[in-house]
Design a protein around this motif. Structure first.
Motif, PDB file in Angstrom:
ATOM      1  N   ALA A 143     -20.866  15.011 -64.332  1.00  9.71           N
ATOM      2  CA  ALA A 143     -20.480  16.392 -64.618  1.00  9.71           C
ATOM      3  C   ALA A 143     -20.785  17.287 -63.421  1.00  9.71           C
ATOM      4  O   ALA A 143     -19.977  18.162 -63.067  1.00  9.71           O
TER       5      ALA A 143
ATOM      6  N   PRO B 208     -13.045  16.987 -66.156  1.00 12.99           N
ATOM      7  CA  PRO B 208     -13.348  18.270 -66.796  1.00 12.99           C
ATOM      8  C   PRO B 208     -12.219  18.845 -67.650  1.00 12.99           C
ATOM      9  O   PRO B 208     -11.732  19.955 -67.432  1.00 12.99           O
TER      10      PRO B 208
ATOM     11  N   PHE C 219     -11.732  19.365 -71.920  1.00 11.77           N
ATOM     12  CA  PHE C 219     -12.755  19.475 -72.951  1.00 11.77           C
ATOM     13  C   PHE C 219     -12.153  19.577 -74.349  1.00 11.77           C
ATOM     14  O   PHE C 219     -11.088  20.170 -74.542  1.00 11.77           O
TER      15      PHE C 219
ATOM     16  N   ALA D 274     -18.357  25.283 -70.525  1.00  7.29           N
ATOM     17  CA  ALA D 274     -17.564  24.307 -69.781  1.00  7.29           C
ATOM     18  C   ALA D 274     -16.782  25.021 -68.691  1.00  7.29           C
ATOM     19  O   ALA D 274     -16.517  26.221 -68.780  1.00  7.29           O
TER      20      ALA D 274
ATOM     21  N   GLU E 122      -6.025  13.437 -66.183  1.00  4.31           N
ATOM     22  CA  GLU E 122      -7.059  12.410 -66.049  1.00  4.31           C
ATOM     23  C   GLU E 122      -6.777  11.507 -64.858  1.00  4.31           C
ATOM     24  O   GLU E 122      -7.687  11.147 -64.107  1.00  4.31           O
TER      25      GLU E 122
ATOM     26  N   GLY F 199     -22.064  21.531 -72.708  1.00  2.81           N
ATOM     27  CA  GLY F 199     -20.997  20.968 -71.896  1.00  2.81           C
ATOM     28  C   GLY F 199     -21.486  20.455 -70.560  1.00  2.81           C
ATOM     29  O   GLY F 199     -20.713  20.338 -69.607  1.00  2.81           O
TER      30      GLY F 199
ATOM     31  N   GLY G 253     -13.528  23.923 -65.777  1.00  4.72           N
ATOM     32  CA  GLY G 253     -12.673  22.854 -65.289  1.00  4.72           C
ATOM     33  C   GLY G 253     -11.492  23.362 -64.487  1.00  4.72           C
ATOM     34  O   GLY G 253     -11.183  24.553 -64.457  1.00  4.72           O
TER      35      GLY G 253
ATOM     36  N   THR H  19     -17.174  18.392 -75.988  1.00  3.91           N
ATOM     37  CA  THR H  19     -17.268  17.080 -75.347  1.00  3.91           C
ATOM     38  C   THR H  19     -16.262  17.020 -74.209  1.00  3.91           C
ATOM     39  O   THR H  19     -15.228  17.706 -74.223  1.00  3.91           O
ATOM     40  N   TRP H  20     -16.582  16.207 -73.210  1.00  5.69           N
ATOM     41  CA  TRP H  20     -15.674  15.987 -72.091  1.00  5.69           C
ATOM     42  C   TRP H  20     -14.604  14.976 -72.500  1.00  5.69           C
ATOM     43  O   TRP H  20     -14.846  14.088 -73.309  1.00  5.69           O
TER      44      TRP H  20
END
Length: 740
Positions: A266, A75, A77, A9, A240, A581, A11, A68-69
């Motif tokens: 993604a 992004p 996780f 992942a 978010e 991811g 982010g 998981t997102w």
């Protein structure tokens, strides 16, 4: 010292206020970048579970992980890690208003005496004295790391803490030597490869850890404590909300995906995260170093700007609706263009070059990006005089041979590089024509016509098989490495998708390079590729075996679609290559499973993941299918080369392209670097004529020799006379044919 190249992942918070980026690998926090995307600050943060009388369990290496997102396209996780002794759930996200990273975790031990520990280490920058670590005497204790001018403070519910040297006297070593107990605690360590560690004071249940980054100790501590005080719920909500304020993915792309848009969203997020916060438009290739565990000198890293990757990323963002990001990338390219019109091979955020070779496609692609932005109506200025023109001048001066092709290990006459350059010269001619520079436009088209006319002679065998590279513009190659580079000729509209030479070469490519994997087909780059793990799974060490690239699956899928064939299955293939991811890798493993090295058939190798180029290629494939069109095609080039009558352009000689053979019936244009005249003879200087060189206004002057009058087998010679004197050398040319 770098972490694994294979990330699960990646982010960052959007916007310029938070200047940190984070990666996850093996279920835990891997490199964190601060304050720029080329600067690794934190090497890793991992957890250990330990009970008396047993060695500690390394959560990263011994646990089973599922990532998981937080939400599609956001992004942040969650990693669920399980082991027979415990379950550990970790959420990772950053504060969009601060340089802070939060970990919200829940620990559930299977036995009451299992305790949880945390260890973190700073990145050791090659050539530096190392790092310093300290335990702050606060309640609870806080952990402090200093890496050069960066301070890192870690706060959380720590019962006791220590500092030591990584894999020598760190927490993990102490737990192992102390039969599961933290027996020694130290307050300071350094300089060196330092690691800080702590026992989590909560035996079971939820807890939070905050990591603050700053340029002073006090600021790092304040940032960390402020983030912890805000709480994970508030920071997560702000994170978010910030991501949802960005332009959404076009719904049409979701409709043609095979996973309801999961990888598409993604991919858009990954591409956005690849942009630096302090240098707008500086998109790096990947937030990783290939086979990072074995990378100790910092030479082979991907968290740098490559013009090629940047242009691919910018084009994908443009087609995905984020025109502002694409324009920022273009402006960054403009700011990094050299005085000679070209760009370095790659560079750090501040523009300092890392590798300095010349790749002609990386000079051409920015011109094509300018064209795409113009077609989309996104340009807010005229790029021709300040960027397009100097780049085109460099191409006609230095081409058609490239010092390095797009794979960066060899140079010569490359079909993919030639395709980009020809398309770029046609685009530059269009810009020149609009600017009223008609002489310049004419010469740009002449060079493009000549190169386009010679592609097959230069880069394919007599049997019609394109090769990856050739080196002699005077003689057709008889052999060469098979590679799918020639598909770039179709990409820009220089050849038709069903061109017989294209289809014939694809048969050879499929026979030699195609690999069938569980998700579907992929292709290796070329015969003889050494960039990949060895067959036993050991890391690339300057040699190895090249593995299949998802980028090539995307390129081939576009050709499938251009042939009128369904491409939906290859969309799903790319989605199948994505890791847990939704990270698309540079390469996928095509050998038997080697679990000890994390290698599984059809999944990411240890090179790098994610690769921005791969995510861009996937989005571009969705755009192609959704629009039922091909946005990369340069329409003036397609009309000129696949729809119009066949041309017989003059050959263009230059000091960087000193050809000595010419096709019968063709004129010869001699391109000079300064004003002058060409003196030429058809009878070994018994007589001669003079042709004055015309100023193209592009920094080169051209004189035309009427070689089309000569019979096959004839010879001609010429030299140049400048204001400063004679060239000092005669050049000869043979008209091909005549029983040679």
């Amino acid at each position: 010292m770098w972490g694994p190249g294979r990330k699960m992942a990646f982010g960052a918070a959007p916007g310029p206020r938070s200047k940190l980026w984070y990666t996850l690998a093996d279920g835990t926090l891997s490199e964190v970048f601060f304050p720029t995307l080329d600067r690794v600050a934190l090497h890793e943060l991992r957890f250990f579970a330990s009970a008396s009388g047993a060695p500690p369990v390394d959560d990263a290496g011994d646990g089973q992980h599922r990532v998981t997102w937080l939400a599609p396209g956001v992004p942040a996780f969650t990693v669920d890690s399980t082991h027979h002794e415990y379950r550990l759930t970790k959420e990772f996200f950053s504060d969009p208003d601060e340089n802070a990273l939060l970990i919200a975790a829940t620990f559930t031990p299977e036995l009451p005496d299992v305790r949880l520990y945390m260890q973190a280490s700073a990145h050791w920058q090659p050539g530096s004295e190392g790092n310093f670590g300290q335990v702050l005497d606060t309640h609870p204790p806080a952990l402090l790391l200093r890496q050069q001018d960066v301070w890192i403070c870690i706060v959380g519910p720590f019962a006791k803490a220590t500092v030591g040297y990584y894999r020598s006297s760190d927490l993990q070593i102490d737990l192992h030597d102390g039969d599961g107990y933290l027996t020694y605690t130290y307050e300071r360590a350094g300089p060196g490869n330092v690691a800080v560690g702590a026992e989590i004071g909560i035996r079971a249940g939820s807890f939070q850890i905050a990591i603050g980054f700053a340029h002073t100790r006090s600021d790092a501590e304040e940032v960390a404590r402020t983030a912890l005080q805000k709480g994970s719920g508030n920071v997560r909500h702000a994170f978010e909300r910030a991501w949802r304020s960005l332009p959404d993915l076009p719904p049409a792309l979701t409709k043609v995906s095979g996973d309801e848009g999961m990888l598409a969203q993604a991919s858009l997020a990954v591409l956005r995260c690849l942009e630096d916060k302090s240098h707008a438009g500086a998109f790096v290739a990947s937030p990783a170093a290939p086979w990072g565990e074995s990378n100790h000198n910092g030479n082979q890293v991907y968290h740098l700007v490559w013009p090629r990757d940047l242009c691919r990323i910018a084009t994908a963002l443009l087609d995905a609706g984020d025109t502002a990001a694409a324009l920022r990338a273009f402006r960054h390219l403009q700011s990094r263009q050299r005085a000679d019109g070209a760009w370095f091979q790659n560079w750090f955020m501040d523009g300092t070059p890392h590798w300095t070779s010349t790749e002609l496609d990386q000079v051409a692609l920015p011109i094509l990006l300018a064209w795409r932005l113009g077609v989309a109506g996104c340009l807010d200025h005229d790029p021709y005089p300040v960027m397009v023109r100097p780049a085109a001048q460099f191409i006609i001066r230095e081409g058609p041979l490239t010092q390095l092709d797009r794979w960066e290990d060899l140079g010569g006459l490359s079909p993919s590089t030639l395709a980009a350059c020809i398309a770029a010269l046609i685009v530059a001619a269009e810009f020149a024509h609009e600017a009223g520079e008609h002489v310049a436009a004419s010469h740009l088209r002449t060079v493009a016509d000549y190169w386009n006319d010679r592609v097959e002679t230069w880069c394919s065998t007599p049997a019609g098989q394109y090769v990856r590279l050739a080196g002699d513009p005077d003689h057709r190659p008889t052999t060469g490495a098979i590679a799918p580079e020639f598909l770039e000729l179709v990409r820009y509209g220089l050849r038709k998708p069903k061109d017989e030479r294209i289809l014939r070469s694809l048969q050879s490519v499929d026979s030699a390079l195609k690999v069938s994997l569980p998700a579907g087909p992929s292709w290796r780059r070329y015969i003889g590729d050494l960039y990949g793990e060895h067959d036993d799974g050991s890391t690339w060490d300057g040699s190895g075996r090249g593995r299949p690239w998802p980028v090539l699956t995307g390129e081939r899928a576009r050709h499938f679609f251009s042939m009128g064939l369904p491409a939906a299955e290859m969309v799903r293939t790319l989605e199948g290559f994505a890791g847990p991811g939704s990270m698309l890798p540079e390469q996928v493993w095509d050998g038997p499973d080697i679990p000890s090295r994390g290698l599984y058939f059809g999944k990411a190798t240890g090179s790098v993941s994610p690769l921005g180029w791969a995510h861009a290629e996937y989005l571009e494939l969705l755009v192609t299918i959704a629009l039922a069109g091909f946005p990369d095609i340069v329409m003036p080039a397609r009309r000129r080369y696949t729809e119009g009558p066949q041309q017989a352009p003059p050959f263009v000689w230059s000091h960087k392209h000193q050809i000595s053979r010419i096709t019968p019936g063709r004129r010869l244009r001699v391109q000079l670097p300064r004003p002058g005249a060409v003196h030429y003879t058809f009878d070994d200087w018994k007589t001669f004529s003079e042709a004055e060189a015309i100023d193209t206004t592009l920094g080169v002057w051209v004189a035309e020799i009427p070689s089309h009058k000569l019979a096959p087998g004839s010879k001609l010679a010429w030299t140049a006379h400048y204001v400063t004197g004679w060239e000092g050398k005669n050049f000869e040319m043979t008209i091909e044919g005549g029983g040679e």
